[in-house]
Design a protein around this motif. Structure first.
Motif, PDB file in Angstrom:
ATOM      1  N   ALA A   1       2.772  11.170   1.369  1.00  0.00           N
ATOM      2  CA  ALA A   1       1.602  10.529   0.773  1.00  0.00           C
ATOM      3  C   ALA A   1       1.877  10.333  -0.704  1.00  0.00           C
ATOM      4  O   ALA A   1       2.910  10.778  -1.225  1.00  0.00           O
ATOM      5  N   ASN A   2       0.947   9.681  -1.361  1.00  0.00           N
ATOM      6  CA  ASN A   2       1.137   9.344  -2.757  1.00  0.00           C
ATOM      7  C   ASN A   2      -0.215   9.522  -3.414  1.00  0.00           C
ATOM      8  O   ASN A   2      -1.161   8.817  -3.077  1.00  0.00           O
ATOM      9  N   ARG A   3      -0.285  10.499  -4.285  1.00  0.00           N
ATOM     10  CA  ARG A   3      -1.601  10.867  -4.807  1.00  0.00           C
ATOM     11  C   ARG A   3      -1.813  10.264  -6.192  1.00  0.00           C
ATOM     12  O   ARG A   3      -0.952  10.386  -7.068  1.00  0.00           O
TER      13      ARG A   3
ATOM     14  N   ASP B   1       0.839  -1.205   0.000  1.00  0.00           N
ATOM     15  CA  ASP B   1       0.000   0.000   0.000  1.00  0.00           C
ATOM     16  C   ASP B   1       0.877   1.259   0.000  1.00  0.00           C
ATOM     17  O   ASP B   1       1.550   1.535   0.992  1.00  0.00           O
TER      18      ASP B   1
ATOM     19  N   ASN C   1       0.259   4.262   0.394  1.00  0.00           N
ATOM     20  CA  ASN C   1      -0.144   5.357   1.257  1.00  0.00           C
ATOM     21  C   ASN C   1       0.312   5.203   2.700  1.00  0.00           C
ATOM     22  O   ASN C   1       0.225   6.141   3.481  1.00  0.00           O
ATOM     23  N   HIS C   2       0.817   4.040   3.035  1.00  0.00           N
ATOM     24  CA  HIS C   2       1.247   3.870   4.426  1.00  0.00           C
ATOM     25  C   HIS C   2       2.575   4.589   4.679  1.00  0.00           C
ATOM     26  O   HIS C   2       3.039   4.632   5.814  1.00  0.00           O
TER      27      HIS C   2
ATOM     28  N   THR D   1      -4.710  -2.242  -2.377  1.00  0.00           N
ATOM     29  CA  THR D   1      -5.067  -3.309  -1.441  1.00  0.00           C
ATOM     30  C   THR D   1      -6.153  -4.213  -2.029  1.00  0.00           C
ATOM     31  O   THR D   1      -6.082  -5.441  -1.948  1.00  0.00           O
TER      32      THR D   1
ATOM     33  N   ASP E   1      -7.141   2.998  -1.784  1.00  0.00           N
ATOM     34  CA  ASP E   1      -7.057   1.598  -1.387  1.00  0.00           C
ATOM     35  C   ASP E   1      -7.128   0.621  -2.550  1.00  0.00           C
ATOM     36  O   ASP E   1      -7.227  -0.593  -2.339  1.00  0.00           O
TER      37      ASP E   1
ATOM     38  N   GLU F   1     -10.303   5.960  -2.215  1.00  0.00           N
ATOM     39  CA  GLU F   1      -9.731   5.850  -3.554  1.00  0.00           C
ATOM     40  C   GLU F   1      -8.310   5.274  -3.535  1.00  0.00           C
ATOM     41  O   GLU F   1      -7.907   4.560  -4.449  1.00  0.00           O
TER      42      GLU F   1
ATOM     43  N   PHE G   1       3.277   7.412   5.139  1.00  0.00           N
ATOM     44  CA  PHE G   1       3.147   8.469   6.141  1.00  0.00           C
ATOM     45  C   PHE G   1       3.850   8.098   7.452  1.00  0.00           C
ATOM     46  O   PHE G   1       4.401   8.962   8.146  1.00  0.00           O
ATOM     47  N   ILE G   2       3.868   6.817   7.785  1.00  0.00           N
ATOM     48  CA  ILE G   2       4.453   6.398   9.075  1.00  0.00           C
ATOM     49  C   ILE G   2       5.969   6.554   9.106  1.00  0.00           C
ATOM     50  O   ILE G   2       6.571   6.526  10.180  1.00  0.00           O
TER      51      ILE G   2
END
Ligand code: FES
Ligand code: FES
Ligand code: FES
Ligand SMILES: [Fe+2]
Ligand SMILES: [Fe+2]
Ligand SMILES: [Fe+2]
Lengths: 390, 390, 390
Positions: A202-204, A179, A181-182, A368, A365, A363, A184-185
């Motif tokens: 993030a990844n848009r 994923d 978008n994770h 996943t 996801d 959006e 960020f952690i």
């Protein structure tokens, strides 16, 4: 025991049901350095207890439970010869290489001898890792179908470095690994500071459905997905407003033009039964591999290996030193360890019942969803307690 | 999520089923001193995980689980502004005051934004305590319906002092709190010695059915029961015979005439959803309050507050000092802590299954029966795992 | 409570179902030295919580749970006279000798008094051990039916020495105790070295079905099995071959002619509800007894006592000294403790589900099969949570 299933009878199951993982696949069980000559090592894979032994350099695995009354061999293993194991309780003696029951001191002529055998797990040791096949399919599919493409190439040098247990279901780790978008952690990870590397928070998706451009690899060989991050937009800074106040999240190191290009050139891919490849990572010329191996319903084992191209023995030795002295620390302790922490908090937040409580997918996801769909379609069966699901 | 129920749809449930407590009531979650400005505090109430935050002095509460994939915010909370919380995993950002999803860095235009919200729990902070409403009823009933009469009076000074966890079901504590016969357990408490106070070891019903004189308060406002101890007879000494031997139990401090009068003038009352008022206690002019707040099936949180009448700021400060330096020690450590011990031994004695194993109730259990009946009739629903009982 | 069953209604159940043991039998609860005058000792037998008290030298036992609300007496026992126990919570007072409710301070005329009683467990103290009868059969069968023959003889001196808890189901211990093939586990025990005793590593059946010669004792009195080891062949050495290598297992001390004879003269027998007798053991003139007493589904208590024939008080005292200074160490710490270790590894190997997972029995398991069959036929009922199986 050992009612093998011919390859024609493959029943893929749903990812949502695969709490113990997918059966009839190859999984890394340990690193080569974890088992010395004639050493016995017990490992639980997909809820099954295996016992490994290295004999004349070759690693074998049997079920860690005596056929007779169920004594756990590893509780007190006895070996009277290199090739055997003897149950400590009533001395049933087995050939470790194939699981065959070969002797019973109190009944040397027993009809069981030669007619019963422990489950013997196919094992292959490659690239410094010990892989075992958990299942009952015959013939056993080749290991090359269950690792990322290129992993077994002759000119490829792999150095495995990490083998740790994590107290969450394997699927949380797999979902999160692929994923984008994770990320960020990772914003505070020292890895980024050590390399002075700008990294997106993030990844848009461009156009909103870039995930349709994820490449599905479903032909012969490994089944997997290759991401389309090159077509999405990394986000290094984000602002929002709430109740009149403005909030701002940002990469610790401000991005330059190179950062966008560099990030866009990183390609992630995920493969059945649950292994991620990131190329290049952590630096140009290196490839990152990580596995999520089910232990039981609530824990899995996490492996990392790094690879680079070289056949030169001196370069290989140097690469090994580099991995063990530099990347094991920076790449795991200061980066991927953060993933373990995130996954644990999802396990806890969902009360140990992920996939049973509602998710609210957005959006971003798509990755996943596509992974779960591919995994549900191409696995070789869902593992259940007590063997394969009927 | 957040399908609110109009007040017309209240379905009271049985006390016997309320293992997780009664839904749609106000409960104390913590003391005001437990949460500072911008501090985040996770608390479990009735099996639900809540996250509290104080913003500009006002306390708010949301569900401690991200809507997206279920990450537990409190595992690693991030706040980029005073009024928001951001999920550490994929940066979903919420307005803490109402739970609204306000931003997603990787999908700033997501249809979820503004259309999804975390459950936001109504919170009221009064008398140094933070109360939260656990339920889905609209409009939310007033806090004044869920606390004992007088508790919110303007001329009333309350000092909360105790907030501890106890490893037994909340009902054992509620039953015992209103039950005048449990006083037997207090006979050795140092509280009594410190105050040189004769205290009964039992409480005998006059006529055998004094409990019919318990007053039921079932009109508008709080629902509860007021005891009729004034009409019963305190027992300071008791003798029995068995197998030719005589046994004697007695108050450590012999009673005088005053002791009978003083004990008879103490009035206990219990109120939904589970709060006891004892007036006067521990001394004339003071009132004792205690709450039994369900945490999960096998534990609850126990709160004590003491009140007295005064509006004078200097007297209020002096009362606070008196409570914290004297009564917190004598009243809790040397008295009510004994109640916790007794309740634990019932939980253990019934194998964690109170209300499932048989009880043998006697004449003195009228208080308990009347309380269970009232609670079963006037609660606003039984809490179950996953929300309200259908 | 106390709906006793007349002896006509005995329903034996299957050994496979007896996870909590067999009901309506006598079991050792503790050693006499474990309970002094007026001492209260809580013990769990077959899943039931008992409370023992010694009164004027005689031991009594009641249910460790107050009839009123279930308070566990032993959490904080109060005794105002020698013959009574008073519940700490509301002072219900019971005659310890028969469980009768005799007084309630807050309701001295309650209809419950004299009409309710705690379950009172029959207790008999013999040979330094405290036996309790767990069940509801009337009349209670004699203790002599539930111990090995001779155990209660007047000229027999018994010294109990061991009372320990073991974290496995009682049946694993019983199966293994009577099974002559488990002796393999003892080969390294220091007991054998201390006595310089050759000891077989296996026991080979002559003719393949010696177990048909096991004697079933099914007449009046104790029900049990006497082994036929004298007709089988002890194995002191065993060789096998595997993959071209030869393996050898052997007694640490080489056998001589005497060793065969000595071993053949040892007679083992097992008796309901789960007690083993080995005669002679550990040396000529001594007899070994061991009990497997169910505590709960996953643990049991293991007792050892040793006996010899003598009525002379001086010899008895000397025998007690010998047991406590020599055999308790050599016989338990250096020998039978190994049995506990073996049983644990079967419990673990079968995931705490012995008898649910498959066994592969061989010719040598006749002893176990015959024991299970006898136990299934002559027990007085299977214990289940909450009382006897319907
Ligand atoms: S349990 Fe392994 S030989 Fe008996
Ligand atoms: S789980 Fe919270 S943003 Fe994804
Ligand atoms: S619980 Fe024992 S007297 Fe009430
Ligand atoms: Fe990551
Ligand atoms: Fe109390
Ligand atoms: Fe043994």
């Amino acid at each position: 025991m050992d009612g093998d299933r011919p390859q024609g009878q493959i029943n893929p199951g749903r990812y949502e049901d695969a709490v113990l993982g997918f059966r009839n696949h190859w999984y890394p069980a340990m690193l080569s350095t974890d088992i010395g000559e004639e050493q016995l090592v017990p490992i639980t894979l997909l809820g099954e207890n295996l016992l490994f032994k290295r004999i004349d350099g070759v690693v074998y695995a049997i079920a860690d439970q005596c056929l007779h009354r169920g004594f756990k061999f590893s509780a007190r293993p006895e070996c009277y010869t290199k090739n055997t194991i003897t149950c400590w309780l009533h001395a049933f003696t087995y050939n470790f290489k194939n699981g065959e029951l070969i002797a019973i001191p109190s009944a040397p002529d027993s009809r069981l001898i030669g007619n019963r055998r422990l489950h013997s797990y196919p094992v292959q040791e490659v690239n410094g890792m010990v892989f075992a096949f958990v299942g009952d399919l015959v013939p056993v599919p080749p290991l090359s179908d269950d690792v990322p493409p290129g992993f077994l190439d002759a000119d490829w040098c792999v150095v495995p470095a990490v083998n740790v247990s994590s107290a969450c279901n394997w699927r949380l780790a797999a979902d999160s690994g692929f994923d984008p978008n994770h990320i960020f952690i990772h914003k505070d990870d020292h890895f980024l500071k050590a390399l002075d590397r700008p990294f997106p928070i993030a990844n848009r998706l461009v156009g909103g459905d870039t995930f349709h451009e994820i490449t599905e690899i479903t032909g012969p060989g490994p089944k997997g997905l290759v991401d389309a991050l090159g077509k999405s937009e990394p986000v290094f800074e984000f602002e929002f407003e709430c109740e009149g106040e403005r909030g701002r999240m940002a990469s610790r190191i401000p991005p330059n033009e190179m950062a966008y290009m560099a990030y866009g050139s990183i390609q992630g891919s995920i493969w059945l039964p649950g292994v991620l490849k990131v190329d290049p990572w952590p630096i140009l010329g290196m490839v990152h591999y990580e596995w999520y191996v089910p232990t039981d319903e609530k824990s899995h084992r996490y492996f990392i290996a790094w690879g680079r191209k070289t056949v030169d023995p001196v370069e290989r030795a140097a690469f090994r030193d580099e991995v063990m002295t530099k990347w094991k620390h920076l790449g795991f302790d200061e980066f991927n360890k953060t993933d373990l922490e995130a996954n644990l908090a999802v396990e806890v937040g969902t009360d140990g019942l992920p996939y049973k409580s509602a998710e609210n997918l957005f959006e971003g996801d798509g990755y996943t969803l596509v992974w779960r769909r591919l995994a549900s379609k191409f696995n070789r069966g869902v593992q259940v307690r007590g063997g394969a699901k009927a």
